[in-house]
Scaffold this motif. Sequence first.
Motif, PDB file in Angstrom:
ATOM      1  N   LEU A 173       0.815  -1.358   0.097  1.00 16.38           N
ATOM      2  CA  LEU A 173       0.105   0.143   0.044  1.00 16.38           C
ATOM      3  C   LEU A 173       0.901   1.270   0.084  1.00 16.38           C
ATOM      4  O   LEU A 173       0.781   2.259  -0.682  1.00 16.38           O
ATOM      5  CB  LEU A 173      -0.884   0.056   1.237  1.00 16.38           C
ATOM      6  CG  LEU A 173      -1.934   0.985   1.414  1.00 16.38           C
ATOM      7  CD1 LEU A 173      -2.711   1.272  -0.022  1.00 16.38           C
ATOM      8  CD2 LEU A 173      -2.809   0.904   2.580  1.00 16.38           C
ATOM      9  N   SER A 176       2.378   1.821  -3.472  1.00 13.82           N
ATOM     10  CA  SER A 176       1.223   2.261  -4.378  1.00 13.82           C
ATOM     11  C   SER A 176       1.218   3.837  -4.153  1.00 13.82           C
ATOM     12  O   SER A 176       1.172   4.623  -4.960  1.00 13.82           O
ATOM     13  CB  SER A 176      -0.220   1.539  -3.906  1.00 13.82           C
ATOM     14  OG  SER A 176      -1.185   2.009  -4.779  1.00 13.82           O
ATOM     15  N   GLU A 189     -10.127   7.628  -6.599  1.00 13.47           N
ATOM     16  CA  GLU A 189     -10.134   6.667  -5.416  1.00 13.47           C
ATOM     17  C   GLU A 189     -11.311   5.767  -5.252  1.00 13.47           C
ATOM     18  O   GLU A 189     -12.339   6.072  -4.951  1.00 13.47           O
ATOM     19  CB  GLU A 189     -10.157   7.320  -4.170  1.00 13.47           C
ATOM     20  CG  GLU A 189      -8.622   8.230  -4.000  1.00 13.47           C
ATOM     21  CD  GLU A 189      -7.514   7.227  -3.529  1.00 13.47           C
ATOM     22  OE1 GLU A 189      -7.961   6.054  -2.998  1.00 13.47           O
ATOM     23  OE2 GLU A 189      -6.273   7.544  -4.030  1.00 13.47           O
ATOM     24  N   ARG A 191     -11.136   2.388  -4.327  1.00 12.33           N
ATOM     25  CA  ARG A 191     -10.889   0.950  -3.793  1.00 12.33           C
ATOM     26  C   ARG A 191     -12.090   0.289  -3.334  1.00 12.33           C
ATOM     27  O   ARG A 191     -12.931   0.803  -2.667  1.00 12.33           O
ATOM     28  CB  ARG A 191     -10.168   1.300  -2.461  1.00 12.33           C
ATOM     29  CG  ARG A 191      -9.431   0.022  -1.664  1.00 12.33           C
ATOM     30  CD  ARG A 191      -8.470   0.489  -0.655  1.00 12.33           C
ATOM     31  NE  ARG A 191      -8.026  -0.797  -0.056  1.00 12.33           N
ATOM     32  CZ  ARG A 191      -7.016  -0.749   0.940  1.00 12.33           C
ATOM     33  NH1 ARG A 191      -6.474   0.512   1.332  1.00 12.33           N
ATOM     34  NH2 ARG A 191      -6.630  -1.899   1.490  1.00 12.33           N
ATOM     35  N   ASN A 209      -6.881   4.284  -7.756  1.00  7.29           N
ATOM     36  CA  ASN A 209      -6.715   3.329  -6.659  1.00  7.29           C
ATOM     37  C   ASN A 209      -7.927   2.540  -6.891  1.00  7.29           C
ATOM     38  O   ASN A 209      -9.004   2.724  -6.683  1.00  7.29           O
ATOM     39  CB  ASN A 209      -6.648   4.001  -5.267  1.00  7.29           C
ATOM     40  CG  ASN A 209      -6.893   2.836  -4.302  1.00  7.29           C
ATOM     41  OD1 ASN A 209      -6.710   1.814  -4.531  1.00  7.29           O
ATOM     42  ND2 ASN A 209      -6.836   3.121  -2.935  1.00  7.29           N
ATOM     43  N   ARG A 211      -7.702  -0.793  -6.036  1.00 10.47           N
ATOM     44  CA  ARG A 211      -7.389  -2.085  -5.246  1.00 10.47           C
ATOM     45  C   ARG A 211      -8.793  -2.869  -4.724  1.00 10.47           C
ATOM     46  O   ARG A 211      -9.689  -2.280  -4.125  1.00 10.47           O
ATOM     47  CB  ARG A 211      -6.792  -1.629  -3.872  1.00 10.47           C
ATOM     48  CG  ARG A 211      -5.379  -1.130  -4.364  1.00 10.47           C
ATOM     49  CD  ARG A 211      -4.746  -0.396  -2.810  1.00 10.47           C
ATOM     50  NE  ARG A 211      -4.445  -1.505  -2.039  1.00 10.47           N
ATOM     51  CZ  ARG A 211      -3.188  -2.287  -1.794  1.00 10.47           C
ATOM     52  NH1 ARG A 211      -2.351  -1.976  -2.764  1.00 10.47           N
ATOM     53  NH2 ARG A 211      -3.302  -2.957  -0.903  1.00 10.47           N
ATOM     54  N   ASP A 229      -3.443   1.037  -9.590  1.00  8.76           N
ATOM     55  CA  ASP A 229      -3.299   0.166  -8.621  1.00  8.76           C
ATOM     56  C   ASP A 229      -4.481  -1.044  -8.688  1.00  8.76           C
ATOM     57  O   ASP A 229      -5.869  -0.544  -8.684  1.00  8.76           O
ATOM     58  CB  ASP A 229      -3.313   0.616  -7.442  1.00  8.76           C
ATOM     59  CG  ASP A 229      -2.851  -0.540  -6.189  1.00  8.76           C
ATOM     60  OD1 ASP A 229      -2.974  -1.630  -6.256  1.00  8.76           O
ATOM     61  OD2 ASP A 229      -2.501  -0.193  -5.064  1.00  8.76           O
TER      62      ASP A 229
END
Length: 277
Positions: A173, A176, A189, A191, A209, A211, A229
């Motif tokens: 993390l 990243s 963002e 995630r 992001n 993830r 990511d």
Amino acid sequence: MSPEREPSIPDVRELGLRSDCGSCFGLCCVALPFAASADFAIDKDAGRPCPNLRTDFRCGIHSELRPRGFTGCTVFDCFGAGQKVSQVTFGGQDWRQAPGTARRMFDVFPVMRQLQELLWYLAEALARPAARPVHAELRAALEKTERLTRGSAEELTALDVPAHRGEVNALLLRTSELVRAGVPGRKKERRGADLMGARLKGANLRGANLRGAYLIAADLTGADLRTADLIGADLRAADLAGADLTGALFLTQSQLNAAKGDAATELSQTLSRPAHW
């Protein structure tokens, strides 16, 4: 899309992170369970050999897996866990000739796969110049993980894998964050976001992001995913035709195998274009 400088990722073959089915005792075809679904044509219990597994540990329908209903087999990647369990943990002694080893071998395999996957991520993180502030910690984590893979069957099955994953994930993390900080502009963002079937054609997701995001059947045609990511992102049936995944963080071969793409999809040099594209 403009070209982006590709990081020099260590040769994963030297770390044994490429699957070598010829040195494995068909462990993924025996140890793991699967249920009849869009990915598998039949049910199979853990520890029971797939009926398509031949006596030489080769798949009897390897060239026809997708048309025969075994798409899941073409997606799976053990990160070299199969040959390491077969040749290192059990010293080349196969479960058919030594039935007493079968249960332990099948129990070790999923543990080894998780460790090998972590090695893949750590090796990539170490290749990222922007992650230099945590390189020492990453290197220590890689060496520790590699030592764990060399443990005995008893040590491996007793390992607290979630705890070790948690330690490694904290470093990934941080990696990243450091790498994506170098991407200009505001980064999305998302995630863990539910993006199933999302219309993201041509979307600017550079440095995003993603993830653990659910991108099942998402339209990502022509999207810019450079330096995004993608660790743990579910890309099943996602359309990556013409998308740019150059330098995408923590993208694995199994994620690509589960997606759709074409000759125009741009990939990092450590990944292969799936045959079904």
